[in-house]
Write a protein that holds these residues in place. Structure first.
Motif, mmCIF file in Angstrom:
data_model
loop_
_atom_site.group_PDB
_atom_site.id
_atom_site.type_symbol
_atom_site.label_atom_id
_atom_site.label_comp_id
_atom_site.label_asym_id
_atom_site.label_seq_id
_atom_site.Cartn_x
_atom_site.Cartn_y
_atom_site.Cartn_z
ATOM 1 N N SER A 168 17.503 -36.423 13.099
ATOM 2 C CA SER A 168 17.743 -35.899 11.820
ATOM 3 C C SER A 168 18.998 -35.375 11.865
ATOM 4 C CB SER A 168 16.769 -34.735 11.525
ATOM 5 O OG SER A 168 16.907 -34.073 10.063
ATOM 6 N N GLY A 169 19.660 -35.229 10.385
ATOM 7 C CA GLY A 169 20.917 -34.682 9.961
ATOM 8 C C GLY A 169 20.889 -33.334 9.666
ATOM 9 N N SER A 170 19.616 -32.758 9.637
ATOM 10 C CA SER A 170 19.347 -31.333 9.531
ATOM 11 C C SER A 170 19.108 -30.416 10.521
ATOM 12 C CB SER A 170 18.078 -31.140 8.628
ATOM 13 O OG SER A 170 17.502 -30.083 8.266
ATOM 14 N N ARG A 171 19.853 -29.442 10.568
ATOM 15 C CA ARG A 171 19.484 -28.441 11.494
ATOM 16 C C ARG A 171 18.282 -27.591 12.018
ATOM 17 N NH1 ARG A 171 23.953 -26.065 14.345
ATOM 18 N NH2 ARG A 171 25.262 -26.755 12.736
ATOM 19 N N LYS A 172 17.590 -27.605 10.765
ATOM 20 C CA LYS A 172 16.429 -27.106 10.455
ATOM 21 C C LYS A 172 15.301 -27.795 11.029
ATOM 22 C CE LYS A 172 13.581 -27.396 6.813
ATOM 23 N NZ LYS A 172 13.198 -27.227 5.421
ATOM 24 N N ILE A 173 15.471 -29.069 10.769
ATOM 25 C CA ILE A 173 14.577 -29.960 11.378
ATOM 26 C C ILE A 173 14.490 -30.344 12.917
ATOM 27 C CG2 ILE A 173 13.772 -32.650 11.036
ATOM 28 C CD1 ILE A 173 12.801 -31.022 8.999
ATOM 29 N N ASP A 202 17.113 -31.634 3.262
ATOM 30 C CA ASP A 202 17.032 -32.126 4.724
ATOM 31 C C ASP A 202 17.302 -33.531 4.771
ATOM 32 O OD1 ASP A 202 16.636 -29.532 5.590
ATOM 33 O OD2 ASP A 202 14.289 -29.792 5.318
ATOM 34 N N LEU A 203 16.561 -34.266 4.066
ATOM 35 C CA LEU A 203 16.790 -35.746 3.793
ATOM 36 C C LEU A 203 18.145 -36.125 3.566
ATOM 37 C CD1 LEU A 203 15.762 -38.652 3.954
ATOM 38 C CD2 LEU A 203 14.939 -38.234 1.734
ATOM 39 N N ALA A 204 18.632 -35.435 2.598
ATOM 40 C CA ALA A 204 20.145 -35.752 2.060
ATOM 41 C C ALA A 204 21.059 -35.463 3.257
ATOM 42 C CB ALA A 204 20.442 -34.747 1.031
ATOM 43 N N CYS A 205 20.784 -34.217 4.081
ATOM 44 C CA CYS A 205 21.694 -34.031 5.466
ATOM 45 C C CYS A 205 21.539 -35.195 6.257
ATOM 46 C CB CYS A 205 21.278 -32.781 6.249
ATOM 47 S SG CYS A 205 21.288 -31.490 5.141
ATOM 48 N N THR A 206 20.593 -35.871 6.516
ATOM 49 C CA THR A 206 20.288 -37.112 7.327
ATOM 50 C C THR A 206 21.204 -38.363 6.685
ATOM 51 O OG1 THR A 206 18.165 -36.130 8.224
ATOM 52 C CG2 THR A 206 18.836 -38.727 8.459
ATOM 53 N N VAL A 207 21.058 -38.584 5.568
ATOM 54 C CA VAL A 207 21.324 -39.692 4.737
ATOM 55 C C VAL A 207 22.916 -39.590 4.966
ATOM 56 C CG1 VAL A 207 21.957 -40.950 2.789
ATOM 57 C CG2 VAL A 207 19.684 -40.134 3.452
ATOM 58 N N ARG A 208 23.466 -38.450 4.579
ATOM 59 C CA ARG A 208 25.109 -37.999 4.546
ATOM 60 C C ARG A 208 25.650 -38.278 5.962
ATOM 61 N NH1 ARG A 208 23.995 -33.665 1.039
ATOM 62 N NH2 ARG A 208 23.821 -32.187 2.843
#
Length: 498
Positions: A295-300, A342-348
């Motif tokens: 994931s690109g999300s720190r939270k995930i 969170d998904l947008a962080c991964t896509v970016r």
């Protein structure tokens, strides 16, 4: 059952002819059986016509299978054998038997199963069958007693990795297991010291590695036997003991072993490697590293206990490319507390990686799979009331590969559709890239075997990327993604036919 025969059939249920999994477990067991005086025969059900095998000359049959649709083939094989040879013992092992041993052991087509690593189990198990003394006291197995109850014997002694010899590769047509010929697969360690909450692959198990002396001795033997162009190390994480890795790589250079190598790594581990270590990897022939970015999300990343930070992923990719190493990354989506941001962080992150480092490969944005006996699956079952199948047959259709909306009760239809579409786009691009660079010799057994079919595929691929990938991936337009649902249907058919 032929009680005087020493022939043992090892049935491996692969996934597809196009890029089948390497049967490492079956090959390792075959090595033990050869050493014990038996005659193992490996049958990959996707590459060989197992239905034509008679099995009348077998002492026993061992079936290894994954959870999910692979079970259909495993059960079909077992049913066929039981019908033709009712007295022939059918032994089960592999990921599904290890994950769900009691449920599997209750099935009438399972005479006994190995619930752990098989190397210290297989020889005494078949010895008991061959001698007629039985296997009731063999460690590491489960079986049904005469009254129908399940007996679980104590585990075997811990496997010492230095006792695992170079597998008998000659039992396989190695060229069938790679999109690149000249590649050999080898394992230097097992286990994983990390505890990712979604993972069932040796997560949290004690890590054990071969000594660097043993690894080098095996390297020399493999090099003299096959003169491989490259060695793919399929350890869960080759880099757990960095001092051991350093010794292996330096000795490989000193011994003049020229083959390239690839391995699995973690970004948090990779971030600790200094310039000297990276230069050593480059000099020793490292050409590819596989990472779970997730994931690109720190939270995930914190939620799944990945112990990796997004910036380590970006920095790791940059370092790989700088030292001539191709990074291959996989990501995940569909977590219970994953928001659109969170998904947008991964896509970016994926877009930034591909824009800044075109050499980097993204092999998937996979929807979360509810693998049995993982902490995250246990949480989902408890919180959302999702129930796992209660029979072996029901596990065939469990949605581990082709997910459905009902598997994710925490998502709206819009959220599920967006994630499914993004996953389909990345899977398409990765599969398409594999097919485009696949040698003609390996395309011979696929739908793309004729020049005309391959030309049509190339032209179609160009159109799909310019129109549908650009519309959905680049423009983030997710309304009615019918073309990607059609792709999912076609991919199912393609994988079944190939």
């Amino acid at each position: 059952m032929n009680s005087r025969s020493k022939k043992i059939y090892l049935i491996y249920t692969s996934n597809s002819k196009m890029y089948p999994y390497f049967p490492s477990s079956s090959l390792s067991l075959a090595g033990i059986l050869v050493k014990s005086g038996y005659q193992p025969v490996i049958i990959d059900t996707e590459l060989e016509p197992w239905e034509k095998t008679d099995f009348s000359d077998a002492l026993c049959v061992c079936i290894s299978t994954f959870t999910g649709p692979w079970l259909k083939t495993a059960i079909n094989v077992a049913q066929t054998i039981r019908h033709r040879h009712p007295q022939l013992k059918i032994l089960w092992g592999g990921p599904h038997a290890i994950a769900l041993p009691e449920l599997t052991a209750r099935h009438p087509l399972v005479d006994a199963l190995c619930y752990t690593e098989g190397e210290n189990v297989i020889a005494p198990l078949v010895d008991g069958i061959y001698s007629g003394l039985g296997y009731e006291n063999v460690r590491g197995i489960m079986f049904r007693s005469p009254d129908g109850s399940i007996v679980k014997n104590p585990p075997p002694d811990e496997l010492k990795m230095d006792d695992v010899e170079v597998p008998p590769y000659e039992l396989l047509n190695l060229n069938l297991y790679s999109i690149k010929q000249g590649r050999i697969y080898y394992q230097t360690s097992r286990g994983c010291v990390f505890k990712c909450r979604f993972c069932s692959y040796e997560s949290g198990k004690k890590w054990r590695g071969k000594s660097y002396e043993k690894v080098i001795a095996d390297f020399i033997k493999i090099d003299s036997m096959f003169h491989p162009e490259e060695l793919q190390l399929f350890d869960g994480n080759f880099f757990v003991d960095l001092n051991r890795v350093r010794q292996i790589l330096q000795k490989k250079i000193d011994m003049g072993l020229k083959f390239r190598w690839s391995a699995y790594c973690r970004f948090d581990t990779f971030s600790r490697l200094d310039t000297g270590f990276l230069e050593l990897m480059q000099k020793s022939g490292c050409y590819e590293l596989k990472f779970g970015g997730e994931s690109g999300s720190r939270k995930i990343l914190e939620y799944v206990q990945k112990e990796t930070k997004p910036e380590q992923i970006s920095d790791g990719v940059e370092k790989c490319v700088r030292y001539g190493i191709t990074p291959m990354l996989s990501f995940m989506t569909g977590f219970p507390n994953e928001t659109d941001e969170d998904l947008a962080c991964t896509v970016r992150l994926i877009k930034d990686i591909k824009r800044n480092h075109p050499r980097a490969e993204i092999n998937g944005l996979f929807l979360l799979q509810h693998l049995p006996n993982t902490p995250l699956t246990d949480e989902i079952i408890s919180k959302y009331g999702i129930k796992h199948p209660d029979t072996l047959e029901k596990w065939i259709n469990y949605h581990l590969i082709w997910t459905i909306r009902e598997d994710y009760p925490w998502m709206s239809r819009r959220e599920y559709s967006a994630r499914k579409t993004l996953s389909s786009i990345i899977s398409y691009q990765y599969l398409s890239d594999i097919l485009l660079r696949m040698p003609k010799s390996l395309r011979a057994g696929t739908l793309l075997r004729s020049p005309l079919a391959f030309f049509i595929f190339r032209a179609s691929d160009y159109l799909i990327r310019k129109v549908f990938v650009a519309l959905r991936w680049e423009k983030n337009f997710m309304f009615l993604p019918l073309e990607w649902r059609l792709w999912d249907l076609f991919r199912k058919k393609l994988l079944r036919m190939c």
